[in-house]
Design a protein around this motif. Structure first.
Motif, mmCIF file in Angstrom:
data_model
loop_
_atom_site.group_PDB
_atom_site.id
_atom_site.type_symbol
_atom_site.label_atom_id
_atom_site.label_comp_id
_atom_site.label_asym_id
_atom_site.label_seq_id
_atom_site.Cartn_x
_atom_site.Cartn_y
_atom_site.Cartn_z
ATOM 1 N N LEU A 11 65.883 3.307 24.170
ATOM 2 C CA LEU A 11 63.602 2.660 24.364
ATOM 3 C C LEU A 11 63.230 3.371 23.795
ATOM 4 O O LEU A 11 63.321 4.785 24.441
ATOM 5 N N LEU A 26 64.749 -1.434 22.391
ATOM 6 C CA LEU A 26 62.917 -1.535 22.953
ATOM 7 C C LEU A 26 62.588 -0.647 21.191
ATOM 8 O O LEU A 26 62.221 -0.183 21.843
ATOM 9 N N PRO A 68 59.209 3.616 26.245
ATOM 10 C CA PRO A 68 59.356 2.793 27.614
ATOM 11 C C PRO A 68 58.147 2.219 28.385
ATOM 12 O O PRO A 68 57.557 1.083 28.972
ATOM 13 N N LEU A 86 60.532 -5.330 27.548
ATOM 14 C CA LEU A 86 62.117 -4.381 28.202
ATOM 15 C C LEU A 86 63.108 -5.079 28.782
ATOM 16 O O LEU A 86 64.231 -4.768 28.792
#
Length: 310
Positions: free
Chosen positions: A156, A79, A159, A143
């Motif tokens: 991530l 992500l 996030p 996500l």
């Protein structure tokens, strides 16, 4: 395992990441912390294979991200910052597109899309163009694509950026639920996120690793570690409380802000039982009484500002 070996990235005369090495084992959730420009996102992009290092390398599940890039990327869900996507697509079509790129069989793709849609509560916007979604929903779509193929490794970058408190809670619960059988690296500037989901934290500045420990061990470096904080009701004479606390042999120093007093212990001592006993003995009216575990924001500032000053 993720193995980062002497990772370095130069942009002309600027060194964004400077000879960085660390490992992350299965079951760990690593919080990657640092001030703006510290090299967090650059490091994550190199691990994910989206940026070529100047020198050094990273291995993901035994695959070199440069020489065995396809195998490494198959193991990763990524992500990126900003969660880029195709704005004209809907979450339905975008996730179907990602499933096809990932090579998921039709039945598996349908099952995984349904699963991540439910996990991230995308049902209400599933057929709405991504360009029309709120920042929080766009982040959740990003996500969803990262976890769609159920990867061994999750990288991530911020996030929970743009999510409201309820959405943050849901995403953190999801990360905790996935942590037992995955390697998860989270870049964040939200220190409460480290408490919420991370088992370990690395602090970097100027592209270099300055600290690497559990959140609890980092908090123990704080001068507030095991200090006792009292919030005194207006019915209680705060100066009397200060004087009484200052006379305790195990109190090293006292600070106060309006009606909150913080008593700092002598090394190796515990103040909370003594302060609780004094409050009962003197009938202090308190709105709050707690033992501090330490303040990660203070430790973060000391480590990163100290490095900058040096």
């Amino acid at each position: 395992m993720i193995e980062v070996r002497s990772l370095t990235k130069h942009y002309g005369n600027l060194t964004a990441v400077d000879n960085l090495s660390f490992e992350v084992a299965p079951g760990e959730v690593l919080g990657f912390l640092g001030p703006n420009g510290a090299g967090k996102s650059t490091t994550m992009r190199m691990i994910a294979g989206f940026l070529t290092p100047t020198s050094g390398t990273a291995l993901v599940c035994g695959h070199d991200v440069q020489s065995d890039a396809i195998a490494a990327r198959r193991a990763i869900g990524y992500l990126p910052e900003g969660a880029p996507s195709y704005p004209e697509m809907t979450p339905r079509s975008f996730l179907a597109f990602i499933a096809a790129i990932r090579g998921l069989a039709t039945e598996t793709a349908s099952q995984r899309i349904a699963a991540v849609t439910e996990q991230l509560h995308l049902e209400s916007v599933f057929d709405q163009p991504i360009d029309t979604l709120s920042k929080g929903f766009r982040r959740r779509v990003g996500l969803a694509q990262a976890i769609l193929h159920d990867p061994q490794v999750l990288i991530l970058d911020e996030p929970t950026d743009g999510l409201d408190p309820n959405q943050k809670h849901e995403v953190r619960n999801l990360i905790r639920a996935m942590a037992s059988d995955k390697i998860i690296v989270i870049s964040t500037h939200i220190l409460e996120e480290v408490h919420a989901v991370c088992s370990r934290a690395i602090i970097i500045a100027n592209g270099q690793r300055l600290a690497d420990d559990t959140p609890a061990a980092l908090e123990a470096r704080s001068r507030y570690h095991q200090a006792v904080s009292l919030t005194v009701n207006e019915q209680t004479d705060i100066e009397s409380v200060r004087t009484t606390l200052r006379n305790l042999p195990d109190v090293r120093s006292i600070e106060n802000d309006e009606r909150t007093i913080i008593a700092f212990p002598q090394p190796g001592t515990t103040l909370l039982p003594q302060v609780t006993a004094l409050a009962n003995q003197h009938g202090w009216q308190l709105d709050g009484l707690q033992q501090e575990r330490g303040r990660l924001d203070e430790v973060f500032r000391e480590i990163t500002v100290g490095e900058a000053a040096a």
